[in-house]
Write a protein that holds these residues in place. Structure first.
Motif, mmCIF file in Angstrom:
data_model
loop_
_atom_site.group_PDB
_atom_site.id
_atom_site.type_symbol
_atom_site.label_atom_id
_atom_site.label_comp_id
_atom_site.label_asym_id
_atom_site.label_seq_id
_atom_site.Cartn_x
_atom_site.Cartn_y
_atom_site.Cartn_z
ATOM 1 N N LEU A 29 0.820 -1.199 0.000
ATOM 2 C CA LEU A 29 0.000 0.000 0.000
ATOM 3 C C LEU A 29 0.858 1.254 0.000
ATOM 4 N N THR A 30 0.352 2.283 -0.665
ATOM 5 C CA THR A 30 0.935 3.626 -0.597
ATOM 6 C C THR A 30 -0.079 4.533 0.081
ATOM 7 N N LEU A 31 0.349 5.230 1.121
ATOM 8 C CA LEU A 31 -0.499 6.179 1.841
ATOM 9 C C LEU A 31 -0.072 7.586 1.470
ATOM 10 N N ILE A 32 -1.024 8.390 1.044
ATOM 11 C CA ILE A 32 -0.783 9.803 0.749
ATOM 12 C C ILE A 32 -1.282 10.612 1.930
ATOM 13 N N ASP A 33 -0.356 11.182 2.702
ATOM 14 C CA ASP A 33 -0.630 11.978 3.897
ATOM 15 C C ASP A 33 -1.154 11.108 5.042
ATOM 16 N N SER A 34 -1.113 11.688 6.262
ATOM 17 C CA SER A 34 -1.364 10.854 7.440
ATOM 18 C C SER A 34 -2.316 11.478 8.454
ATOM 19 N N GLY A 35 -2.944 12.604 8.113
ATOM 20 C CA GLY A 35 -3.908 13.194 9.023
ATOM 21 C C GLY A 35 -3.266 13.855 10.235
ATOM 22 N N LEU A 36 -4.114 14.315 11.146
ATOM 23 C CA LEU A 36 -3.680 14.954 12.376
ATOM 24 C C LEU A 36 -3.029 13.942 13.322
ATOM 25 N N PRO A 37 -2.300 14.417 14.331
ATOM 26 C CA PRO A 37 -1.799 13.495 15.356
ATOM 27 C C PRO A 37 -2.946 12.669 15.943
ATOM 28 N N LEU A 60 4.896 6.075 2.380
ATOM 29 C CA LEU A 60 4.080 7.187 2.861
ATOM 30 C C LEU A 60 4.577 8.446 2.176
ATOM 31 N N VAL A 61 3.717 9.049 1.358
ATOM 32 C CA VAL A 61 4.066 10.278 0.658
ATOM 33 C C VAL A 61 3.413 11.444 1.395
ATOM 34 N N ALA A 73 2.482 10.737 10.832
ATOM 35 C CA ALA A 73 3.505 10.129 9.973
ATOM 36 C C ALA A 73 4.494 9.289 10.766
ATOM 37 N N ALA A 74 4.915 9.772 11.939
ATOM 38 C CA ALA A 74 5.881 9.016 12.731
ATOM 39 C C ALA A 74 5.306 7.673 13.156
ATOM 40 N N ASP A 75 4.023 7.638 13.516
ATOM 41 C CA ASP A 75 3.389 6.381 13.899
ATOM 42 C C ASP A 75 3.325 5.413 12.721
ATOM 43 N N VAL A 76 2.897 5.924 11.564
ATOM 44 C CA VAL A 76 2.786 5.065 10.377
ATOM 45 C C VAL A 76 4.167 4.554 9.959
ATOM 46 N N ALA A 77 5.171 5.421 10.047
ATOM 47 C CA ALA A 77 6.525 5.033 9.646
ATOM 48 C C ALA A 77 7.074 3.902 10.496
ATOM 49 N N PRO A 125 1.878 19.135 19.064
ATOM 50 C CA PRO A 125 2.436 19.241 17.711
ATOM 51 C C PRO A 125 2.905 17.882 17.224
ATOM 52 N N PRO A 126 2.864 17.646 15.920
ATOM 53 C CA PRO A 126 3.297 16.339 15.423
ATOM 54 C C PRO A 126 4.775 16.116 15.694
ATOM 55 N N PRO A 127 5.154 14.897 16.063
ATOM 56 C CA PRO A 127 6.575 14.629 16.286
ATOM 57 C C PRO A 127 7.339 14.640 14.971
ATOM 58 N N PRO A 128 8.611 14.955 15.002
ATOM 59 C CA PRO A 128 9.409 14.878 13.783
ATOM 60 C C PRO A 128 9.386 13.455 13.227
ATOM 61 N N VAL A 129 9.525 13.363 11.930
ATOM 62 C CA VAL A 129 9.556 12.056 11.281
ATOM 63 C C VAL A 129 10.684 12.046 10.255
ATOM 64 N N ARG A 130 11.302 10.921 10.101
ATOM 65 C CA ARG A 130 12.375 10.801 9.111
ATOM 66 C C ARG A 130 11.795 10.951 7.709
ATOM 67 N N VAL A 131 12.617 11.411 6.787
ATOM 68 C CA VAL A 131 12.281 11.407 5.369
ATOM 69 C C VAL A 131 13.334 10.557 4.676
#
Length: 237
Positions: A29-37, A60-61, A73-77, A125-131
């Motif tokens: 699966l590819t997820l586009i965006d991840s919503g609010l915290p 995750l894009v 995003a950090a949770d999904v990652a 605030p959303p936590p930082p996430v790796r890219v």
């Protein structure tokens, strides 16, 4: 949250604030965006409703750094072997290395912005996430099943906003550069860091060949989207 099928491989995850999208291919699966915290459990439930597991998310894009797009995003990652992709200009903001620029609000946008901010008051605030991969204009994204998307640089809403175009399927994800109102009108998105540049980007996206257009805010257009985008861009001009 509602899960709405837009295309044999595309599902719309409709949150109270903003949207995310799932592209379903046999390889993952590819997820586009991840919503609010806090949205990750809802996304996981949506994945399971399709008969898949959260560990099936392969990429995750992130269309830009704003909290209603990178919030979970950090949770999904952390679900498994997930590649996180974002445009190189927004990557430092997503990683938490720099603070992203605020919007340059037009007068009529100010009360709307204040209302939105009041609704988010008290939210962490959303936590930082790796890219893992920094995108540039024209880069290809392998969605699986022999389908590739094209990253389209979409600066203006944020410096590194990126749209995702799937030419063979005529699908476009605009992030927040373009939006759709409750009455169905397609419009330039609000709260832009560079409003004139965002308007130029809108015209560029409207020139793409699309049947389905998916927005960060507002219901997707699922038929003859090119004509609606071009009419909206012409109306602005």
């Amino acid at each position: 949250m509602d899960v709405i099928r837009l295309h044999p491989r595309l599902h719309h995850l409709r949150f109270p604030v903003g949207h995310a999208y799932l592209w379903d291919a046999p390889e993952g699966l590819t997820l586009i965006d991840s919503g609010l915290p806090g949205s990750a459990p809802l996304i996981a439930d949506a994945v399971r409703s399709l008969g898949r597991d959260p560990e099936d998310v392969r990429r995750l894009v992130l269309t830009h750094f704003h909290e209603d797009h990178v919030g979970s995003a950090a949770d999904v990652a952390a679900w498994g072997d997930v590649e996180v992709l974002a445009h190189r200009a927004d990557a430092p903001f997503i990683r938490g290395e720099e603070k992203g620029p605020p919007p340059k609000l037009l007068d009529w946008e100010r009360p709307i912005f204040e209302q939105v901010q009041a609704g988010l008051a008290g939210m962490e605030p959303p936590p930082p996430v790796r890219v893992d991969r920094e995108l540039g204009d024209g880069d290809l994204i392998d969605l699986g099943g022999g389908t590739h998307a094209v990253a389209v640089a979409a600066p203006g809403h944020t410096p590194g906003s990126v749209a995702v175009h799937v030419p063979d399927e005529r699908v476009l994800f605009t992030g927040d550069t373009v939006a759709r109102l409750d009455d169905g009108r397609v419009v330039l998105g609000v709260f832009n860091s560079d409003p004139p540049l965002a308007a130029e980007t809108f015209v560029r996206l409207a020139a793409l060949d699309t049947e389905i257009v998916c927005f960060g805010h507002g219901a997707p257009v699922t038929e003859n989207a090119s004509a609606q985008l071009r009419e909206a861009a012409s109306r602005r001009a």
